[in-house]
Scaffold this motif. Structure first.
Motif, PDB file in Angstrom:
ATOM      1  N   ALA A 168       0.681  -1.154   0.105  1.00 16.24           N
ATOM      2  CA  ALA A 168       0.153  -0.023   0.010  1.00 16.24           C
ATOM      3  C   ALA A 168       0.866   1.023   0.081  1.00 16.24           C
ATOM      4  N   LYS A 169       2.066   1.225   0.634  1.00 17.17           N
ATOM      5  CA  LYS A 169       2.902   2.307   0.616  1.00 17.17           C
ATOM      6  C   LYS A 169       3.472   2.645  -0.639  1.00 17.17           C
ATOM      7  N   LEU A 170       3.726   1.494  -1.530  1.00 16.00           N
ATOM      8  CA  LEU A 170       4.242   2.084  -2.890  1.00 16.00           C
ATOM      9  C   LEU A 170       3.695   3.083  -3.554  1.00 16.00           C
ATOM     10  N   SER A 171       2.025   3.178  -3.198  1.00 12.19           N
ATOM     11  CA  SER A 171       1.456   4.170  -3.765  1.00 12.19           C
ATOM     12  C   SER A 171       1.394   5.781  -3.042  1.00 12.19           C
ATOM     13  N   SER A 172       2.224   5.835  -1.972  1.00 16.57           N
ATOM     14  CA  SER A 172       2.362   7.091  -1.147  1.00 16.57           C
ATOM     15  C   SER A 172       2.911   8.059  -2.084  1.00 16.57           C
ATOM     16  N   VAL A 173       2.383   9.511  -1.764  1.00 19.95           N
ATOM     17  CA  VAL A 173       3.011  10.419  -2.526  1.00 19.95           C
ATOM     18  C   VAL A 173       4.430  11.050  -1.943  1.00 19.95           C
ATOM     19  N   SER A 174       4.729  10.357  -0.820  1.00 21.87           N
ATOM     20  CA  SER A 174       6.154  10.585  -0.216  1.00 21.87           C
ATOM     21  C   SER A 174       7.144   9.469  -0.801  1.00 21.87           C
ATOM     22  N   GLU A 175       8.188  10.266  -1.496  1.00 25.55           N
ATOM     23  CA  GLU A 175       9.182   9.371  -2.113  1.00 25.55           C
ATOM     24  C   GLU A 175       9.815   8.552  -1.299  1.00 25.55           C
ATOM     25  N   GLN A 176      10.271   9.340   0.068  1.00 28.55           N
ATOM     26  CA  GLN A 176      10.788   8.358   1.259  1.00 28.55           C
ATOM     27  C   GLN A 176      10.227   7.210   1.728  1.00 28.55           C
ATOM     28  N   THR A 177       8.738   7.378   1.717  1.00 26.18           N
ATOM     29  CA  THR A 177       8.033   6.281   2.235  1.00 26.18           C
ATOM     30  C   THR A 177       8.059   5.159   1.136  1.00 26.18           C
ATOM     31  N   GLU A 237      11.404   3.393   1.287  1.00 27.68           N
ATOM     32  CA  GLU A 237      11.557   2.693   2.323  1.00 27.68           C
ATOM     33  C   GLU A 237      10.816   1.173   2.352  1.00 27.68           C
ATOM     34  N   SER A 238       9.403   1.337   1.597  1.00 32.46           N
ATOM     35  CA  SER A 238       8.935   0.331   1.203  1.00 32.46           C
ATOM     36  C   SER A 238       9.627  -0.883   0.413  1.00 32.46           C
ATOM     37  N   LEU A 239       9.993  -0.144  -0.526  1.00 34.03           N
ATOM     38  CA  LEU A 239      10.774  -1.020  -1.784  1.00 34.03           C
ATOM     39  C   LEU A 239      11.904  -1.913  -1.138  1.00 34.03           C
ATOM     40  N   CYS A 240      12.670  -1.041  -0.438  1.00 34.58           N
ATOM     41  CA  CYS A 240      13.978  -1.707   0.420  1.00 34.58           C
ATOM     42  C   CYS A 240      13.532  -2.856   0.978  1.00 34.58           C
ATOM     43  N   GLU A 241      12.131  -2.870   2.003  1.00 34.24           N
ATOM     44  CA  GLU A 241      11.877  -3.733   2.963  1.00 34.24           C
ATOM     45  C   GLU A 241      11.150  -4.979   2.179  1.00 34.24           C
ATOM     46  N   TYR A 277       2.741  -2.080  -9.487  1.00 29.65           N
ATOM     47  CA  TYR A 277       3.744  -0.907  -8.837  1.00 29.65           C
ATOM     48  C   TYR A 277       5.109  -1.060  -9.341  1.00 29.65           C
ATOM     49  N   LEU A 278       5.623  -2.157  -8.997  1.00 34.55           N
ATOM     50  CA  LEU A 278       7.197  -2.609  -9.384  1.00 34.55           C
ATOM     51  C   LEU A 278       7.086  -2.319 -10.756  1.00 34.55           C
ATOM     52  N   SER A 279       6.500  -2.728 -11.403  1.00 39.30           N
ATOM     53  CA  SER A 279       6.533  -2.699 -13.165  1.00 39.30           C
ATOM     54  C   SER A 279       6.532  -0.894 -13.229  1.00 39.30           C
ATOM     55  N   GLU A 280       5.748  -0.168 -12.688  1.00 42.13           N
ATOM     56  CA  GLU A 280       5.939   1.283 -13.114  1.00 42.13           C
ATOM     57  C   GLU A 280       7.315   1.786 -12.336  1.00 42.13           C
ATOM     58  N   ILE A 281       7.775   1.432 -11.429  1.00 47.35           N
ATOM     59  CA  ILE A 281       8.883   1.861 -10.824  1.00 47.35           C
ATOM     60  C   ILE A 281      10.181   1.804 -11.814  1.00 47.35           C
ATOM     61  N   LEU A 282      10.053   0.572 -12.536  1.00 48.23           N
ATOM     62  CA  LEU A 282      11.187   0.346 -13.339  1.00 48.23           C
ATOM     63  C   LEU A 282      11.502   1.509 -14.443  1.00 48.23           C
ATOM     64  N   TYR A 283      10.436   2.676 -14.410  1.00 47.04           N
ATOM     65  CA  TYR A 283      10.644   3.783 -15.350  1.00 47.04           C
ATOM     66  C   TYR A 283      10.885   4.883 -14.716  1.00 47.04           C
ATOM     67  N   SER A 284      11.495   4.669 -13.351  1.00 49.68           N
ATOM     68  CA  SER A 284      11.712   5.846 -12.693  1.00 49.68           C
ATOM     69  C   SER A 284      13.298   6.046 -12.806  1.00 49.68           C
ATOM     70  N   PRO A 285      13.443   7.556 -12.601  1.00 51.98           N
ATOM     71  CA  PRO A 285      15.008   7.958 -12.985  1.00 51.98           C
ATOM     72  C   PRO A 285      15.892   8.014 -11.606  1.00 51.98           C
ATOM     73  N   SER A 286      15.018   7.464 -10.673  1.00 50.89           N
ATOM     74  CA  SER A 286      15.946   7.178  -9.207  1.00 50.89           C
ATOM     75  C   SER A 286      16.532   5.775  -9.316  1.00 50.89           C
ATOM     76  N   ALA A 287      17.954   5.660  -9.231  1.00 51.47           N
ATOM     77  CA  ALA A 287      18.831   4.597  -9.320  1.00 51.47           C
ATOM     78  C   ALA A 287      18.378   3.481  -8.336  1.00 51.47           C
ATOM     79  N   ILE A 288      18.037   4.077  -6.911  1.00 51.19           N
ATOM     80  CA  ILE A 288      17.705   3.336  -5.849  1.00 51.19           C
ATOM     81  C   ILE A 288      16.320   2.503  -6.113  1.00 51.19           C
ATOM     82  N   ALA A 289      15.625   3.284  -6.518  1.00 53.05           N
ATOM     83  CA  ALA A 289      14.118   2.771  -6.712  1.00 53.05           C
ATOM     84  C   ALA A 289      14.002   1.760  -7.933  1.00 53.05           C
ATOM     85  N   GLN A 290      14.809   2.007  -8.993  1.00 51.50           N
ATOM     86  CA  GLN A 290      14.824   1.004  -9.917  1.00 51.50           C
ATOM     87  C   GLN A 290      15.574  -0.176  -9.641  1.00 51.50           C
ATOM     88  N   GLU A 291      16.647  -0.092  -9.063  1.00 51.18           N
ATOM     89  CA  GLU A 291      17.312  -1.280  -8.471  1.00 51.18           C
ATOM     90  C   GLU A 291      16.542  -2.005  -7.438  1.00 51.18           C
TER      91      GLU A 291
END
Length: 313
Positions: free
Chosen positions: A13-22, A25-29, A52-66
């Motif tokens: 559920a936190k993957l849809s948060s407006v907070s990038e930090q949230t 953190e959810s992705l890492c967990e 959600y994970l598929s969509e994040i693959l388009y992210s410019p954030s190395a941490i998120a994509q990884e």
């Protein structure tokens, strides 16, 4: 199990948060849980994480994509069907292969594709995605690619090439020069073994004849079977398999040329027939028979003839 389910749903559920930090953190967990707890993989998929994970693959954030690609890879170990049934997943993996924000992203994306390819029915589906095939070939071709990315790309290309109708497309996209370049220039045994495994599969289609000719591919495979080159057992078995496939699947003139070239390294082929794996032995024996048929006489018959000539002189 119920506690795990609730925890997983909360993290997803936190993957849809407006907070990038949230979200991070959810992705890492989720990555950590999916790596260490096999039971959690299906729960993550059931909780709706894959879109959600598929969509994040388009992210410019190395941490998120990884983290997203690593989580998808972990899920693919035991829950492949939910991945393949998610619309846009293959396109997202293709994007991650072509536009990785870090080497780890490309490696995990290639490894995920290879994991999916362990299911026979997925091979024609993935093989129809030319952008994925091209991205994998490009990783192999690029001298700056990370070694782990190259290894996983080779494994994925091998899985794709196990489906016969995919082979011509892989060749068309330039795989053959890239693969033989690795074999000739790369000294890492594991890379050479994986590259020759793909080459052996690609040799099993008619289009391989012209592609191999342009890079002197048959000569390279023959050299690998020369006992003086010190090739690994697996590499030699792959070389035998490639030559055999070319004889069996190529045009007649290609087959005759291959048999003529292979006859020079009968000792190397015989070594595989004697010391290889059960599958390797069988293929080596078959190749030796085809060489003997092509030459019109067996090695034993040639020895007899040589002895007769020596005695009469």
């Amino acid at each position: 199990m119920e506690v795990k389910r609730r925890t997983t749903k909360s993290l997803v559920a936190k993957l849809s948060s407006v907070s990038e930090q949230t979200r991070t953190e959810s992705l890492c967990e989720l990555r950590l849980i999916s790596k260490n707890d096999p039971e959690s993989r299906a729960l993550i998929a059931e909780s709706g994480a894959i879109p959600y994970l598929s969509e994040i693959l388009y992210s410019p954030s190395a941490i998120a994509q990884e983290n997203a690609t690593a989580t998808l890879l972990n899920i693919s170990i035991s829950s492949r069907e939910p991945l393949m049934s998610t619309r846009g997943l293959l396109d997202a993996l293709s994007h991650a292969l072509r536009n990785p924000e870090s080497p780890s992203t490309a490696q995990a994306a290639a490894a995920t594709i290879f994991s999916l390819l362990t299911v026979d029915s997925y091979r024609p589906i993935i093989g129809s995605k030319r952008d994925i095939l091209y991205a994998l070939v490009d990783i192999v071709r690029n001298p700056n690619s990370h070694p782990r990315s190259v290894k996983d790309a080779l494994k994925a290309l091998f899985g794709i090439s196990l489906y016969p109708l995919n082979r011509a497309t892989v060749i068309e996209l330039g795989a053959v020069p890239a693969l033989f370049s690795l074999v000739v220039k790369d000294g890492r045994v594991g890379i050479v073994e994986d590259a020759t495994a793909v080459i052996a599969q690609l040799a099993g289609c008619e289009e391989a004849g012209d592609a191999f000719r342009k890079v002197s591919g048959v000569g390279v495979l023959v050299d690998l079977l020369d006992l003086s080159t010190g090739s690994s057992g697996r590499t030699k078995e792959n070389a035998v398999s490639g030559l055999l496939n070319m004889v069996q699947c190529g045009k007649k003139d290609v087959g005759e040329y291959v048999k003529e070239m292979a006859s020079v390294v009968r000792n190397g082929i015989s070594d595989v027939a004697e010391n290889g794996s059960s599958k390797g032995k069988k293929k080596a024996e078959e190749l030796l028979k085809l060489i003997e048929i092509g030459s019109g006489m067996s090695e034993y018959q040639e020895m007899q003839l040589e002895n007769a000539i020596a005695q009469s002189s």
